[in-house]
Design a protein around this motif. Structure first.
Motif, PDB file in Angstrom:
ATOM      1  N   UNK A 136       8.412   3.396  -1.055  1.00 26.33           N
ATOM      2  CA  UNK A 136       7.845   3.341  -2.518  1.00 26.33           C
ATOM      3  C   UNK A 136       6.336   2.899  -2.521  1.00 26.33           C
ATOM      4  N   UNK A 137       5.667   2.568  -1.383  1.00 26.15           N
ATOM      5  CA  UNK A 137       4.303   1.832  -1.274  1.00 26.15           C
ATOM      6  C   UNK A 137       3.740   2.789  -1.841  1.00 26.15           C
ATOM      7  N   UNK A 138       3.759   4.115  -1.812  1.00 27.20           N
ATOM      8  CA  UNK A 138       2.732   5.082  -2.402  1.00 27.20           C
ATOM      9  C   UNK A 138       2.674   5.123  -3.913  1.00 27.20           C
ATOM     10  N   UNK A 139       3.741   4.295  -4.497  1.00 28.47           N
ATOM     11  CA  UNK A 139       3.662   4.334  -6.096  1.00 28.47           C
ATOM     12  C   UNK A 139       3.363   2.947  -6.389  1.00 28.47           C
ATOM     13  N   UNK A 140       3.350   2.003  -5.651  1.00 25.93           N
ATOM     14  CA  UNK A 140       2.886   0.629  -6.124  1.00 25.93           C
ATOM     15  C   UNK A 140       1.656  -0.042  -5.590  1.00 25.93           C
ATOM     16  N   UNK A 141       1.128   0.760  -4.502  1.00 26.85           N
ATOM     17  CA  UNK A 141      -0.057   0.170  -3.766  1.00 26.85           C
ATOM     18  C   UNK A 141      -1.318   1.260  -4.389  1.00 26.85           C
ATOM     19  N   UNK A 142      -2.302   0.580  -4.695  1.00 24.65           N
ATOM     20  CA  UNK A 142      -3.553   1.270  -4.941  1.00 24.65           C
ATOM     21  C   UNK A 142      -3.324   2.200  -6.169  1.00 24.65           C
ATOM     22  N   UNK A 143      -2.494   1.753  -7.227  1.00 20.67           N
ATOM     23  CA  UNK A 143      -2.044   2.599  -8.475  1.00 20.67           C
ATOM     24  C   UNK A 143      -2.977   3.074  -9.171  1.00 20.67           C
ATOM     25  N   UNK A 144      -2.738   3.837 -10.441  1.00 15.42           N
ATOM     26  CA  UNK A 144      -3.228   4.653 -11.198  1.00 15.42           C
ATOM     27  C   UNK A 144      -4.476   3.844 -11.807  1.00 15.42           C
ATOM     28  N   UNK A 145      -4.211   2.434 -12.171  1.00 11.29           N
ATOM     29  CA  UNK A 145      -5.143   1.668 -13.177  1.00 11.29           C
ATOM     30  C   UNK A 145      -5.718   0.515 -12.342  1.00 11.29           C
ATOM     31  N   UNK A 146      -5.493   0.352 -10.990  1.00  9.56           N
ATOM     32  CA  UNK A 146      -5.885  -0.630 -10.412  1.00  9.56           C
ATOM     33  C   UNK A 146      -7.479  -0.837 -10.227  1.00  9.56           C
ATOM     34  N   UNK A 147      -8.303   0.075 -10.155  1.00 10.84           N
ATOM     35  CA  UNK A 147      -9.911  -0.205 -10.206  1.00 10.84           C
ATOM     36  C   UNK A 147     -10.219  -0.431 -11.882  1.00 10.84           C
ATOM     37  N   UNK A 148      -9.611   0.241 -12.664  1.00 12.69           N
ATOM     38  CA  UNK A 148      -9.567  -0.291 -14.270  1.00 12.69           C
ATOM     39  C   UNK A 148      -9.464  -1.779 -14.380  1.00 12.69           C
ATOM     40  N   UNK A 177      -4.537 -12.627  -3.434  1.00 13.25           N
ATOM     41  CA  UNK A 177      -3.373 -12.239  -2.845  1.00 13.25           C
ATOM     42  C   UNK A 177      -2.996 -10.795  -3.469  1.00 13.25           C
ATOM     43  N   UNK A 178      -2.686  -9.913  -2.467  1.00 13.37           N
ATOM     44  CA  UNK A 178      -1.933  -8.317  -2.631  1.00 13.37           C
ATOM     45  C   UNK A 178      -2.524  -7.835  -3.919  1.00 13.37           C
ATOM     46  N   UNK A 179      -3.849  -7.929  -4.161  1.00 16.71           N
ATOM     47  CA  UNK A 179      -4.364  -7.485  -5.354  1.00 16.71           C
ATOM     48  C   UNK A 179      -4.409  -6.024  -5.695  1.00 16.71           C
ATOM     49  N   UNK A 180      -4.338  -5.297  -4.706  1.00 21.83           N
ATOM     50  CA  UNK A 180      -4.327  -3.818  -5.129  1.00 21.83           C
ATOM     51  C   UNK A 180      -2.775  -3.295  -5.264  1.00 21.83           C
ATOM     52  N   UNK A 181      -1.794  -4.466  -5.489  1.00 23.60           N
ATOM     53  CA  UNK A 181      -0.368  -3.886  -6.035  1.00 23.60           C
ATOM     54  C   UNK A 181      -0.203  -4.109  -7.400  1.00 23.60           C
ATOM     55  N   UNK A 182      -1.214  -4.459  -8.073  1.00 21.99           N
ATOM     56  CA  UNK A 182      -1.048  -4.845  -9.496  1.00 21.99           C
ATOM     57  C   UNK A 182      -1.052  -3.748 -10.291  1.00 21.99           C
ATOM     58  N   UNK A 183      -1.378  -2.489 -10.006  1.00 24.05           N
ATOM     59  CA  UNK A 183      -1.042  -0.985 -10.918  1.00 24.05           C
ATOM     60  C   UNK A 183       0.207  -0.375 -10.432  1.00 24.05           C
ATOM     61  N   UNK A 184       1.125   0.001 -10.956  1.00 24.35           N
ATOM     62  CA  UNK A 184       2.188   0.778 -10.504  1.00 24.35           C
ATOM     63  C   UNK A 184       2.328   2.126 -11.252  1.00 24.35           C
ATOM     64  N   UNK A 185       2.786   2.923 -10.464  1.00 21.35           N
ATOM     65  CA  UNK A 185       3.232   4.304 -11.087  1.00 21.35           C
ATOM     66  C   UNK A 185       4.172   3.929 -12.380  1.00 21.35           C
ATOM     67  N   UNK A 186       3.636   4.221 -13.464  1.00 20.50           N
ATOM     68  CA  UNK A 186       4.553   4.116 -14.518  1.00 20.50           C
ATOM     69  C   UNK A 186       5.867   4.602 -14.822  1.00 20.50           C
ATOM     70  N   UNK A 187       6.230   5.847 -14.006  1.00 18.11           N
ATOM     71  CA  UNK A 187       7.166   6.752 -13.938  1.00 18.11           C
ATOM     72  C   UNK A 187       8.167   6.203 -13.095  1.00 18.11           C
TER      73      UNK A 187
END
Length: 555
Positions: free
Chosen positions: A220-232, A199-209
């Motif tokens: 805000x979705x540009x900061x919590x969807x497909x975040x910086x570490x999502x693929x890691x 479920x909504x798995x590409x939301x797990x990485x948020x912009x830490x700022x």
């Protein structure tokens, strides 16, 4: 391209609460699913995806999990689930669990500990922040309306919840949390399940700022969807869990276009088997939830074709769906749920089973179930619908009648009304009043009626599934669009090693002309299936009946 069981499978999605009630409490349950295994086997599906059955206080119908290793009391016991897994396997039907690991319930042990104090060992399992200017840390908006931040007076901080305030987001930056999640995933895989819908798995990485978002769309979705570490994070999870099994993984990925999708599903990246795209079920809401956007068939064709070509060229795979627990009924949305209900339901089913990808059938879709018509705004159960309605009431720009009309068209409750098994009271779903109002057309649209009729939507889906198993070109053939600009006809071919398919679909309630003389040359084409129960020979120039579908096999 590698052959995989999950590419060849047809998946049937079950929303347990609304599938079949075995103990007459008005709520579907695991034993109710067990009672219907013969039905699933008769349809011919290869896998079942279960919506969440974990222990949950049910703020969001099970997507708020309080214990990942226990079963919701209303659904039964772990022994019931183990029996279901075993009985499905006897029929060679695999089982896919829904997994919610972007957030938990606020009644989960981790969150209860986290909320006790700032120095609790579990504090960092969730995302806590100080407020700003006597308000929340930023202006992000929740999927369910309002702010994504909830103030906790005890610890004088805010916690993040992208969904309900009872669904606090997990902090994937915490290594110990990730380790606990991986242990849980492996525990389920060892129990014998065959994969996960995440479920909504590409939301797990948020912009830490945690910066403010743009005030357009979902803020805000540009900061919590497909975040910086999502693929890691996903690659780490895959390496430590499901990639060690012959498992199917389906990533639900809002705010992902075809280019971003490749990063999740390209075989070499080893992240997910497939994703759940959204663009093709959202292009009628370009102007927001509260307005139905005008659309043309060419828009749908363009979207589907862009995804088909992109994934085909990049060795990626996708799920094929129109209905699920989060979407209104497709026959009411892209078809005709009145005069041409059966024809348009079959036509849409033809599209579902002939594109390149894994088809997902949502319960009731195979009998052509339609949207419901609630009479009052208070009848809606869905938390998302209630959130949108509350926002609309505050704006004061729509009458109750206008809001009711829109909610009846949009609401997720359309998919969640109980399954129609027969024409008895409560449609054979239960002997008592169900948890959610029935659709009142169940005497005409139900499984028992479809099983008796040779011309039913069920029998048509059954044949589509059978054809997919018989001809590999349905699965592995390359996709090629024809007549791209036609506003009534969607036609394309699937090019295989041994043979090819021509698919012709009329999306209109009018007779429609098809002229393929300049597109391709075909001789000795064999009609495999047609939703009008006639047997039209192939001609380069032909006429399709309203909502007609044809599949031809040719060399």
């Amino acid at each position: 391209m590698q052959k995989q069981w999950w590419k060849e499978a047809v998946v049937y999605q079950i929303y347990p609460r609304s599938f079949n009630d075995s103990n007459d409490d008005g709520i579907g349950d695991l034993r109710g699913i067990i009672e219907k295994i013969d039905y699933l086997d008769k349809l011919g599906v290869d896998a079942v995806w279960l919506n969440p059955v974990y222990k949950s206080p049910n703020d969001d119908n099970g997507y708020d999990i309080s214990d990942y290793r226990a079963i919701m009391d209303e659904f039964g016991t772990m022994e019931d689930l183990e029996e279901l897994i075993a009985l499905l396997k006897e029929r060679n039907i695999k089982i896919i669990m829904d997994l919610v690991i972007n957030h938990t319930s606020d009644e989960h042990h981790w969150y209860k500990e986290s909320a006790k104090s700032k120095d609790n060992p579990y504090r960092d399992y969730y995302i806590w922040k100080d407020g700003k200017n006597d308000g929340p840390p930023n202006n992000w908006k929740s999927f369910f309306g309002g702010s994504t931040w909830e103030y906790d007076q005890k610890t004088d901080q805010y916690y993040l919840h992208l969904f309900s305030k009872k669904q606090p987001d997990l902090n994937w930056e915490n290594k110990e949390l990730r380790s606990e999640l991986y242990d849980m995933i492996n525990w389920w895989l060892e129990k014998g399940i065959d994969g996960f819908r995440l479920d909504v798995i590409n939301l797990i990485s948020k912009n830490q700022d945690f910066p403010d978002g743009k005030e357009n769309g979902l803020c805000g979705h540009e900061h919590f969807a497909n975040g910086p570490r999502v693929h890691e994070f996903i690659q780490e999870m895959a390496e430590k869990t499901y990639n060690n099994y012959d498992a199917m993984t389906v990533g639900e990925t809002p705010f992902v276009d075809k280019d971003e999708a490749i990063k999740f599903v390209k075989e070499e990246r080893q992240e997910f088997s497939m994703v759940i795209p959204f663009e093709h079920v959202e292009f009628d809401r370009k102007e927001g939830w509260e307005k139905i956007s005008d659309w043309q068939l060419s828009e749908l064709k363009d979207l589907m074709t862009e995804w088909q070509y992109k994934l085909q060229e990049n060795n990626g795979w996708t799920s094929l769906y129109f209905c699920n627990h989060d979407q209104p009924r497709i026959v009411s949305r892209y078809g005709d749920d009145g005069k041409y209900r059966k024809e348009s339901a079959k036509m849409l089913g033809t599209l579902l089973h002939t594109l390149r990808g894994t088809p997902f059938i949502y319960q009731g879709e195979e009998i052509g179930m339609t949207n419901v018509s609630f009479e009052n705004l208070d009848d809606f159960d869905d938390i998302e619908t209630r959130g949108y309605l509350n926002d609309l009431k505050k704006k004061g720009e729509m009458t109750n009648e206008e809001m009711l009309k829109m909610a009846n068209y949009r609401s997720r409750d359309n998919a969640r009304t109980p399954m129609h098994w027969n024409d008895s009271k409560y449609a054979g779903f239960s002997n008592v009043e169900p948890w959610l109002q029935m659709n009142d057309n169940y005497p005409e649209i139900n499984v028992a009626r479809d099983l008796k009729s040779d011309d039913s939507v069920f029998k048509y889906y059954q044949k589509l599934i059978s054809l997919r198993k018989e001809y590999p070109v349905f699965v592995y053939g390359k996709y090629k669009i024809l007549l791209e600009d036609d506003q009534n006809i969607y036609t394309y071919i699937r090019e295989g090693k041994e043979n090819n398919l021509l698919i012709m679909l009329n999306f209109s309630e009018q007779l429609a002309e098809v002229d393929l003389e300049d597109e391709l040359e075909i001789q000795n084409a064999e009609l495999l299936i047609n939703n009008y129960n006639n047997e039209p020979e192939f001609r380069s120039k032909s006429q399709l009946n309203p909502y007609e579908a044809r599949i031809y096999l040719f060399q």
